[in-house]
Write a protein that holds these residues in place. Structure first.
Motif, mmCIF file in Angstrom:
data_model
loop_
_atom_site.group_PDB
_atom_site.id
_atom_site.type_symbol
_atom_site.label_atom_id
_atom_site.label_comp_id
_atom_site.label_asym_id
_atom_site.label_seq_id
_atom_site.Cartn_x
_atom_site.Cartn_y
_atom_site.Cartn_z
ATOM 1 N N LYS A 400 13.796 -6.925 -22.550
ATOM 2 C CA LYS A 400 13.983 -6.624 -21.127
ATOM 3 C C LYS A 400 12.771 -7.031 -20.276
ATOM 4 N N THR A 401 11.576 -6.860 -20.857
ATOM 5 C CA THR A 401 10.359 -7.178 -20.097
ATOM 6 C C THR A 401 9.689 -8.392 -20.735
ATOM 7 N N LYS A 448 15.180 3.520 -20.580
ATOM 8 C CA LYS A 448 16.313 3.330 -19.655
ATOM 9 C C LYS A 448 15.842 2.941 -18.258
ATOM 10 N N HIS A 450 14.006 0.822 -16.173
ATOM 11 C CA HIS A 450 13.439 -0.521 -16.338
ATOM 12 C C HIS A 450 12.038 -0.635 -15.739
ATOM 13 N N ASP A 451 11.874 -0.103 -14.513
ATOM 14 C CA ASP A 451 10.573 -0.203 -13.841
ATOM 15 C C ASP A 451 9.505 0.616 -14.569
ATOM 16 N N SER A 453 9.471 1.466 -17.774
ATOM 17 C CA SER A 453 9.134 0.878 -19.091
ATOM 18 C C SER A 453 8.174 -0.296 -18.914
ATOM 19 N N ARG A 454 8.237 -0.984 -17.795
ATOM 20 C CA ARG A 454 7.302 -2.092 -17.514
ATOM 21 C C ARG A 454 5.861 -1.592 -17.478
#
Length: 457
Positions: A400-401, A448, A450-451, A453-454
């Motif tokens: 994802k990242t 979950k 997304h921001d 987890s970045r």
């Protein structure tokens, strides 16, 4: 290296690095070829050049680890440099010859340590004698007149005095070796060089500063300074001083230069960063091709002046790596391409590889964390479903990242064990079992988002 066949080299690398068999095979052959060259005689030995390698693959897949473990295996001088730190001659930055000087310095320290280890026992014995001299100063026997009737019976003869002194010295020696005097202080006279100026360092100026200080230090007298230290520290300082006196530095330097020339390994990371994008000269591309041209004679084989004397680079093994996302190996200048005949692509890592990385290597991450937290008296254990969940999360976050390979496992495990690490000193003799439920509780919400987890994973 006599007993290290390519197969055995790969087996040794397998203990620490998961997968990447093609890369391991390539470096194992390159290392064995160095040994084979040493078995040749005459002019042919000098004609056989090292087979330099370019390893291509994303970050965190094991490129640096392969090179580092290989150097350790071969007991060879090894230095890792970032290609992006170098600039073309005439620009502010490090010049490419500094990598050879760094490698030589490292080799000199390596050989010096080996020589010191050989005479350590002798140096330790000399240090012990000097400590005893401080604790019990040497006996000074005064010249006595001829015996007269008035002489008292209690006075000892010089021989008796000497015997008594030796007995006392041996008693103190025994106490010293048993550690009974470890808390006592002694006063030492330590010599140090004082350089009365400093150069304000800038990028590329650090070597100039070191060289100037070293040059000036040779003209300035040593300054003595007295300091009080505990006996174990005093023994260490004196043993080091005695060892430096016992070793032959000319012999050390000669051996170090030979080892650098014949067995040195230079690992050039991010070589793709010095590939010009073909947009002309300007901005960050100003010296990229220039760095390649400066690098070429060193890789081809040339003489570099170091503070220990001239050094030939003909047989140093160069291993370059790069992700090559925006560029290709063929974008390197043709002459440099020809000096890296072995190209090997490393595979990206997925869930299966992460699962093995967490458990199999000698220095597996889970083994490290169990041992670290175990020092607090807390026993933690990981269930297999927890390990699988960690591997899945690492693969998902990488997808994802930004894909940072196995390094993602470090960030995930740090976040997962944050509370346990914090509370461990208060949980003496505690036990903790980590299962998939615990992993999900700690990490699922972050994955979950997304921001989030970045920033966190």
């Amino acid at each position: 290296m006599d007993s290290f066949t390519p197969r055995k080299i790969v087996e040794e690398l397998d203990k620490y690095i998961i997968g990447q068999h093609k890369a391991k095979k390539a470096v194992a052959i390159a290392m064995r070829n160095r040994w084979r060259r040493q078995q040749l005689s005459g002019d042919l030995k000098d004609e056989v050049l090292p087979k330099n390698i370019i390893m291509i693959g994303p970050t965190g897949v094991g490129k640096t680890e392969i090179a580092r473990r290989l150097a350790k295996l071969a007991q060879a001088p090894f230095v890792k440099v970032e290609a992006s730190k170098f600039t073309e001659v005439g620009y502010v930055g490090r010049d490419v010859e500094s990598m050879i000087r760094d490698l030589t310095n490292l080799a000199v320290n390596m050989v010096k340590k080996e020589h010191i280890d050989k005479i350590q026992e002798k140096a330790q014995a000399l240090a012990e004698d000097r400590i005893l001299d401080l604790l019990l100063p040497p006996l000074k026997l005064s010249r006595r007149p001829e015996p007269v009737i008035a002489q008292t019976a209690v006075e000892k003869s010089p021989v008796e005095e000497k015997n008594h002194y030796n007995e006392t010295r041996e008693k103190i020696r025994a106490q010293l070796r048993e550690g009974k005097l470890d808390n006592r202080y002694v006063e030492l006279e330590v010599k140090e060089k004082v350089v009365p100026f400093g150069v304000i360092s800038n990028i590329g100026m650090e070597e100039l500063e070191i060289n100037l200080k070293e040059m000036m230090g040779n003209f300035l007298p040593d300054k003595s300074k007295k300091k009080k230290v505990k006996i174990p520290e005093a023994i260490r300082i004196i043993a080091q001083d005695e060892a430096n006196k016992l070793i032959d530095m000319d012999k050390v330097i000669k051996e170090a230069i030979e080892r650098t020339e014949q067995h040195g390994i230079i690992f050039i990371d991010e070589i793709d960063k010095i590939v010009s994008k073909g947009q002309g000269y300007g901005g960050p591309d100003v010296s990229r091709e220039g760095v390649q041209r400066d690098l070429l004679p060193i890789v081809e084989g040339s003489t570099v002046n170091t503070k220990y004397g001239p050094l030939q680079t003909d047989h140093i093994l160069f291993m370059a790596t790069g992700a090559f996302h925006a560029a290709k190996p063929s974008d390197l200048i043709p002459e440099l391409q020809g000096r890296f005949p072995i190209r090997v692509e490393l595979d990206a890592l997925g869930k299966e590889e992460f699962l093995r990385i967490l458990q199999e290597p000698k220095n597996a991450l889970i083994k490290q964390y169990i041992a670290l937290i175990g020092t607090e008296g807390v026993k933690i254990s990981f269930k297999i479903d927890a390990v699988e969940e960690i591997a899945s999360i690492a693969a998902e976050v990488n997808e994802k990242t930004e894909n940072i390979g196995a390094r993602r496992l470090h960030t995930i495990l740090e976040k997962l064990l944050e509370d346990i690490s914090f509370e461990a000193p208060d949980r003496k003799n505690g036990e903790m079992i980590i299962d998939s439920k615990y992993v999900k509780e700690k990490l699922t919400d972050i994955v979950k988002d997304h921001d989030l987890s970045r920033y966190i994973l």
